[in-house]
Scaffold this motif. Structure first.
Motif, PDB file in Angstrom:
ATOM      1  N   GLY A  16      -7.462  10.670  -8.596  1.00 52.28           N
ATOM      2  CA  GLY A  16      -6.386   9.971  -7.899  1.00 52.28           C
ATOM      3  C   GLY A  16      -6.641   9.918  -6.411  1.00 52.28           C
ATOM      4  O   GLY A  16      -7.465  10.655  -5.867  1.00 52.28           O
ATOM      5  N   ARG A  17      -5.947   9.013  -5.751  1.00 52.87           N
ATOM      6  CA  ARG A  17      -6.083   8.811  -4.307  1.00 52.87           C
ATOM      7  C   ARG A  17      -4.701   8.699  -3.690  1.00 52.87           C
ATOM      8  O   ARG A  17      -3.843   7.981  -4.188  1.00 52.87           O
ATOM      9  CB  ARG A  17      -6.864   7.523  -4.019  1.00 52.87           C
ATOM     10  N   ARG A  18      -4.496   9.408  -2.598  1.00 54.85           N
ATOM     11  CA  ARG A  18      -3.231   9.309  -1.870  1.00 54.85           C
ATOM     12  C   ARG A  18      -3.184   7.949  -1.188  1.00 54.85           C
ATOM     13  O   ARG A  18      -4.192   7.448  -0.690  1.00 54.85           O
ATOM     14  CB  ARG A  18      -3.153  10.427  -0.830  1.00 54.85           C
ATOM     15  N   VAL A  19      -2.011   7.350  -1.165  1.00 51.87           N
ATOM     16  CA  VAL A  19      -1.812   6.046  -0.536  1.00 51.87           C
ATOM     17  C   VAL A  19      -0.754   6.190   0.539  1.00 51.87           C
ATOM     18  O   VAL A  19       0.333   6.715   0.283  1.00 51.87           O
ATOM     19  CB  VAL A  19      -1.370   4.983  -1.564  1.00 51.87           C
ATOM     20  N   THR A  20      -1.084   5.741   1.754  1.00 54.21           N
ATOM     21  CA  THR A  20      -0.108   5.733   2.842  1.00 54.21           C
ATOM     22  C   THR A  20       0.081   4.308   3.324  1.00 54.21           C
ATOM     23  O   THR A  20      -0.854   3.508   3.338  1.00 54.21           O
ATOM     24  CB  THR A  20      -0.530   6.629   4.022  1.00 54.21           C
ATOM     25  N   VAL A  21       1.318   3.999   3.676  1.00 58.75           N
ATOM     26  CA  VAL A  21       1.662   2.693   4.221  1.00 58.75           C
ATOM     27  C   VAL A  21       2.329   2.939   5.559  1.00 58.75           C
ATOM     28  O   VAL A  21       3.351   3.619   5.634  1.00 58.75           O
ATOM     29  CB  VAL A  21       2.605   1.919   3.272  1.00 58.75           C
ATOM     30  N   ARG A  22       1.689   2.418   6.611  1.00 60.58           N
ATOM     31  CA  ARG A  22       2.172   2.619   7.982  1.00 60.58           C
ATOM     32  C   ARG A  22       2.429   4.094   8.271  1.00 60.58           C
ATOM     33  O   ARG A  22       3.422   4.472   8.870  1.00 60.58           O
ATOM     34  CB  ARG A  22       3.421   1.796   8.237  1.00 60.58           C
ATOM     35  N   GLY A  23       1.516   4.954   7.785  1.00 61.43           N
ATOM     36  CA  GLY A  23       1.590   6.380   8.055  1.00 61.43           C
ATOM     37  C   GLY A  23       2.493   7.171   7.130  1.00 61.43           C
ATOM     38  O   GLY A  23       2.512   8.391   7.172  1.00 61.43           O
ATOM     39  N   GLN A  24       3.234   6.511   6.259  1.00 60.39           N
ATOM     40  CA  GLN A  24       4.134   7.183   5.329  1.00 60.39           C
ATOM     41  C   GLN A  24       3.448   7.319   3.968  1.00 60.39           C
ATOM     42  O   GLN A  24       2.933   6.347   3.421  1.00 60.39           O
ATOM     43  CB  GLN A  24       5.434   6.396   5.171  1.00 60.39           C
ATOM     44  N   ILE A  25       3.451   8.542   3.415  1.00 54.83           N
ATOM     45  CA  ILE A  25       2.850   8.764   2.105  1.00 54.83           C
ATOM     46  C   ILE A  25       3.719   8.105   1.037  1.00 54.83           C
ATOM     47  O   ILE A  25       4.920   8.345   0.965  1.00 54.83           O
ATOM     48  CB  ILE A  25       2.708  10.270   1.812  1.00 54.83           C
ATOM     49  N   PHE A  26       3.072   7.270   0.204  1.00 56.99           N
ATOM     50  CA  PHE A  26       3.800   6.588  -0.857  1.00 56.99           C
ATOM     51  C   PHE A  26       3.535   7.188  -2.216  1.00 56.99           C
ATOM     52  O   PHE A  26       4.320   7.021  -3.133  1.00 56.99           O
ATOM     53  CB  PHE A  26       3.491   5.091  -0.857  1.00 56.99           C
ATOM     54  N   GLY A  27       2.438   7.867  -2.384  1.00 54.20           N
ATOM     55  CA  GLY A  27       2.180   8.507  -3.658  1.00 54.20           C
ATOM     56  C   GLY A  27       0.712   8.638  -3.942  1.00 54.20           C
ATOM     57  O   GLY A  27      -0.136   8.364  -3.099  1.00 54.20           O
ATOM     58  N   LEU A  28       0.434   9.065  -5.162  1.00 56.82           N
ATOM     59  CA  LEU A  28      -0.921   9.267  -5.637  1.00 56.82           C
ATOM     60  C   LEU A  28      -1.237   8.173  -6.658  1.00 56.82           C
ATOM     61  O   LEU A  28      -0.511   8.005  -7.643  1.00 56.82           O
ATOM     62  CB  LEU A  28      -1.030  10.649  -6.278  1.00 56.82           C
ATOM     63  N   ALA A  29      -2.294   7.433  -6.384  1.00 58.22           N
ATOM     64  CA  ALA A  29      -2.679   6.324  -7.257  1.00 58.22           C
ATOM     65  C   ALA A  29      -3.853   6.742  -8.132  1.00 58.22           C
ATOM     66  O   ALA A  29      -4.803   7.366  -7.652  1.00 58.22           O
ATOM     67  CB  ALA A  29      -3.061   5.109  -6.431  1.00 58.22           C
ATOM     68  N   TYR A  30      -3.777   6.393  -9.410  1.00 58.10           N
ATOM     69  CA  TYR A  30      -4.860   6.643 -10.351  1.00 58.10           C
ATOM     70  C   TYR A  30      -5.538   5.351 -10.779  1.00 58.10           C
ATOM     71  O   TYR A  30      -6.569   5.387 -11.439  1.00 58.10           O
ATOM     72  CB  TYR A  30      -4.327   7.377 -11.581  1.00 58.10           C
ATOM     73  N   THR A  31      -4.937   4.205 -10.397  1.00 60.89           N
ATOM     74  CA  THR A  31      -5.481   2.889 -10.727  1.00 60.89           C
ATOM     75  C   THR A  31      -5.078   1.903  -9.636  1.00 60.89           C
ATOM     76  O   THR A  31      -4.174   2.174  -8.836  1.00 60.89           O
ATOM     77  CB  THR A  31      -4.918   2.353 -12.067  1.00 60.89           C
ATOM     78  N   ASP A  32      -5.716   0.739  -9.638  1.00 61.76           N
ATOM     79  CA  ASP A  32      -5.296  -0.325  -8.723  1.00 61.76           C
ATOM     80  C   ASP A  32      -3.852  -0.720  -8.993  1.00 61.76           C
ATOM     81  O   ASP A  32      -3.112  -1.066  -8.084  1.00 61.76           O
ATOM     82  CB  ASP A  32      -6.190  -1.557  -8.864  1.00 61.76           C
TER      83      ASP A  32
END
Length: 70
Positions: A16-32
């Protein structure tokens, strides 16, 4: 050059990969699909077109679109 608004961070040890949007953590992604869902939640309904656009999305560490632990 402007900084990408969305950062897909390097894969973590458990996958998984952590995803941030404008510096805010949105979650952990395991797929596109997970990344796309996060982007839809912030008001980007046509997010599919943004995943490979470096102005919008920065893929850090590892290859883009790969979520497995290294």
């Amino acid at each position: 050059m402007a900084t990408a608004r969305i950062i897909v961070h390097p894969p973590i040890g458990t996958g998984g990969r952590r995803v941030t949007v404008r510096g805010q953590i949105f979650g952990l992604a395991y797929t596109d699909g997970d990344v796309l869902e996060f982007l839809r939640c912030v008001g980007l309904p046509d997010a599919e077109e943004l995943l490979d656009n470096p102005t919008w999305v920065k893929w850090r560490g590892g290859r883009a679109h790969h979520y497995e632990a290294v």
